[in-house]
Design an enzyme around this catalytic site. Structure first.
Site, PDB file in Angstrom:
ATOM      1  N   ASP A  11       3.340  -0.025   5.211  1.00 32.48           N
ATOM      2  CA  ASP A  11       4.620   0.611   5.499  1.00 32.48           C
ATOM      3  C   ASP A  11       4.978   0.290   6.948  1.00 32.48           C
ATOM      4  O   ASP A  11       4.256   0.677   7.872  1.00 32.48           O
ATOM      5  CB  ASP A  11       4.520   2.124   5.298  1.00 32.48           C
ATOM      6  CG  ASP A  11       5.881   2.782   5.164  1.00 32.48           C
ATOM      7  OD1 ASP A  11       6.895   2.095   5.404  1.00 32.48           O
ATOM      8  OD2 ASP A  11       5.935   3.981   4.824  1.00 32.48           O
ATOM      9  N   ASP A 105      10.597  -2.629   3.526  1.00 34.22           N
ATOM     10  CA  ASP A 105       9.568  -2.395   4.535  1.00 34.22           C
ATOM     11  C   ASP A 105       8.276  -1.831   3.967  1.00 34.22           C
ATOM     12  O   ASP A 105       7.427  -1.361   4.718  1.00 34.22           O
ATOM     13  CB  ASP A 105      10.107  -1.434   5.602  1.00 34.22           C
ATOM     14  CG  ASP A 105      10.414  -0.060   5.035  1.00 34.22           C
ATOM     15  OD1 ASP A 105      10.869   0.009   3.878  1.00 34.22           O
ATOM     16  OD2 ASP A 105      10.203   0.941   5.733  1.00 34.22           O
ATOM     17  N   GLU A 106       8.103  -1.882   2.656  1.00 34.70           N
ATOM     18  CA  GLU A 106       6.969  -1.186   2.047  1.00 34.70           C
ATOM     19  C   GLU A 106       6.503  -1.940   0.812  1.00 34.70           C
ATOM     20  O   GLU A 106       7.318  -2.413   0.019  1.00 34.70           O
ATOM     21  CB  GLU A 106       7.412   0.236   1.676  1.00 34.70           C
ATOM     22  CG  GLU A 106       6.344   1.135   1.153  1.00 34.70           C
ATOM     23  CD  GLU A 106       6.895   2.508   0.802  1.00 34.70           C
ATOM     24  OE1 GLU A 106       6.097   3.349   0.353  1.00 34.70           O
ATOM     25  OE2 GLU A 106       8.122   2.735   0.955  1.00 34.70           O
TER      26      GLU A 106
END
Length: 478
Positions: A11, A105-106
């Site tokens: 993350d 983003d993860e």
């Protein structure tokens, strides 16, 4: 459940805000809030400096401004964020063929599938190396969680924030989860948390002690059973490489309700074009066009039309959205409009026409018809003229370039003026600020610069080692 912590969850830390701080030396170490800047805008993400004032994602922007009036408020630059995300996903793809992106983003990574790790020590080494590679390639930081299941890996990465690594060793899961609040479990939001609190259940251990029957009685069969299994640290969900999007859509919320029907039509047309841009970027097509209208009284209407076949033609989507709009009463005012396409496919209606034409040619040849026989032309339809180009908008935080002063970014605009700070991600000190007329011919919008010098080269190298994972159409960050 596997016996080694070989599922990795990455993350990125305050992704959008961190990218803006890295791109703008004058904002490093300062409170930054990214999101919609109008009265009805919401926070997409806030830097850790802004979070100290209580600002968080999904908060109304007006409330954020009251909490942190001196923060920098910027409009998202999704082109930059997607570029960075591709670099990061390329690094993950080099570790394993099983990468499951959840957002820009993860992502989850199955390290075992790529033979990158097989026990706790090797998994931890991979995690530290990945964090170093991300910082080298993008200039940003990410937090890593390692565990034997997806649920625990995600919990570990939350514990690792910011810029850390947490590994949960198999056999210690129940001990770790037991004293934690029920809110640590995925799917337990404020409503479920309050419901459990009223039943006297505050911790994960108390869920396990209550038993499955009690959880089903409180929350229903599906949710109750699932929550009980999570409380026992049971999660056998595999990492899935392909997360196929079911639809592509765009929407805008307006600072002031739109009453002019002509303006509403123009906005729907513009949204349809943006939707098709996303559709083509994903190399997809769709057969159902959806229109979303939120009116002045917050009532939300959706209308849809299914076409004869999938398309990525902007004209077709525009016309379908316009037809759908005719069935919606907007006289009281419109506060939100959206256009989407669902029923996605990897081919278009034109592909079907081409196949049909090929079949006709074969049939004609078999029947002895001369090749290339003339076909009556279809009647030419009048083409609606394109609207006049809109006046240039200078969005706070977006990139510009000046003939004399070079690259910079918009600090703000109004009253016929735009203020620009001229600096690049590679500068050691903040750049100078200058103000121009909004119509200055020497000032033009520009593409974002890589956050790291040579960043495009790094991106190519990261992508060459493995095909980057498919990115979902997600435009939020936490």
């Amino acid at each position: 459940m596997r016996t080694a912590p070989t599922i990795l969850h990455l993350d990125m830390d305050a992704f959008y805000a961190s990218a803006e701080q890295a791109a703008k030396p004058s904002l490093r170490g300062k409170a930054v809030v990214v999101g919609g800047l109008g009265p009805r805008g919401v926070v997409a993400t806030a830097s850790y400096e802004a979070r100290k004032f209580g600002v968080h994602s999904a908060m109304p922007m007006g409330q954020a401004r009251r909490l942190a009036p001196h923060a920098a408020y910027l409009v998202p630059r999704f082109r930059l964020y997607r570029s960075i995300s591709e670099q990061v996903m390329g690094l993950l793809g080099a570790l394993s063929p099983l990468v499951e992106p959840l957002s820009l983003d993860e992502a989850f990574v199955d390290l075992e599938a790529g033979e990158a790790a097989w026990d706790a020590d090797s998994a931890e080494a991979v995690g530290y190396r990945l964090r170093a590679d991300i910082r080298r390639v993008t200039g940003l930081t990410g937090s890593v969680g390692l565990a034997a299941s997806k649920m625990l890996a995600k919990i570990a990465s939350e514990e690792a924030k910011p810029d850390g690594l947490v590994l949960i060793r198999p056999g210690t899961e129940r001990e770790l989860l037991g004293p934690q609040s029920v809110r640590i479990l995925p799917g337990v939001g404020p409503a479920t948390g309050d419901h459990l609190r009223r039943a006297g259940i505050l911790t994960v251990q108390e869920i396990a002690e209550a038993g499955e029957d009690e959880m089903v009685r409180l929350l229903g069969k599906a949710h109750g059973s699932h929550l009980y299994e999570m409380a026992l640290a049971r999660d056998e969900r595999p990492v899935v490489a392909e997360r196929d999007s079911k639809s592509v859509s765009v929407e805008d919320t307006y600072d002031v309700d739109i009453h002019d029907r002509v303006r509403v039509r123009m906005e729907v047309r513009r949204l349809a074009d943006r939707c098709v841009e996303r559709l083509r970027a994903a190399e997809r097509s769709g057969r159902t066009v959806v229109l979303k209208v939120r009116r002045y009284d917050f009532s939300t209407l959706t209308r849809s039309e299914t076409l004869r076949g999938p398309t990525d033609d902007p004209g077709v989507v525009r016309e379908a959205a316009a037809r759908l709009l005719e069935s919606v009463d907007t006289t009281g005012g419109v506060r939100l409009l959206g256009v989407g396409v669902s029923g996605l496919a990897d081919f278009t209606q034109e592909d079907l026409f081409a196949q049909f034409a090929a079949a006709e040619e074969e049939a004609a040849a078999a029947a002895g018809e001369p090749e290339g026989a003339e076909v009556p032309a279809e009647p030419v339809q009048a083409v609606e003229p394109e609207p006049e180009p809109a006046e240039r908008r200078w969005l706070a935080g977006h990139d510009v370039r000046h003939t004399e002063f070079g690259p910079g970014w918009v600090q703000g605009s109004g009253l016929g003026r735009v203020t620009v700070r001229f600096e690049t991600p590679y500068a050691a000190v903040p750049g100078r600020v200058r103000t121009f007329r909004v119509d200055d011919p020497e000032l033009v919008p520009a593409e974002p610069l890589p956050l790291v010098e040579g960043g495009e080269r790094e991106r190519a190298q990261a992508g060459s080692s493995s095909a980057p994972a498919t990115l979902p159409n997600v435009t939020s960050d936490d």
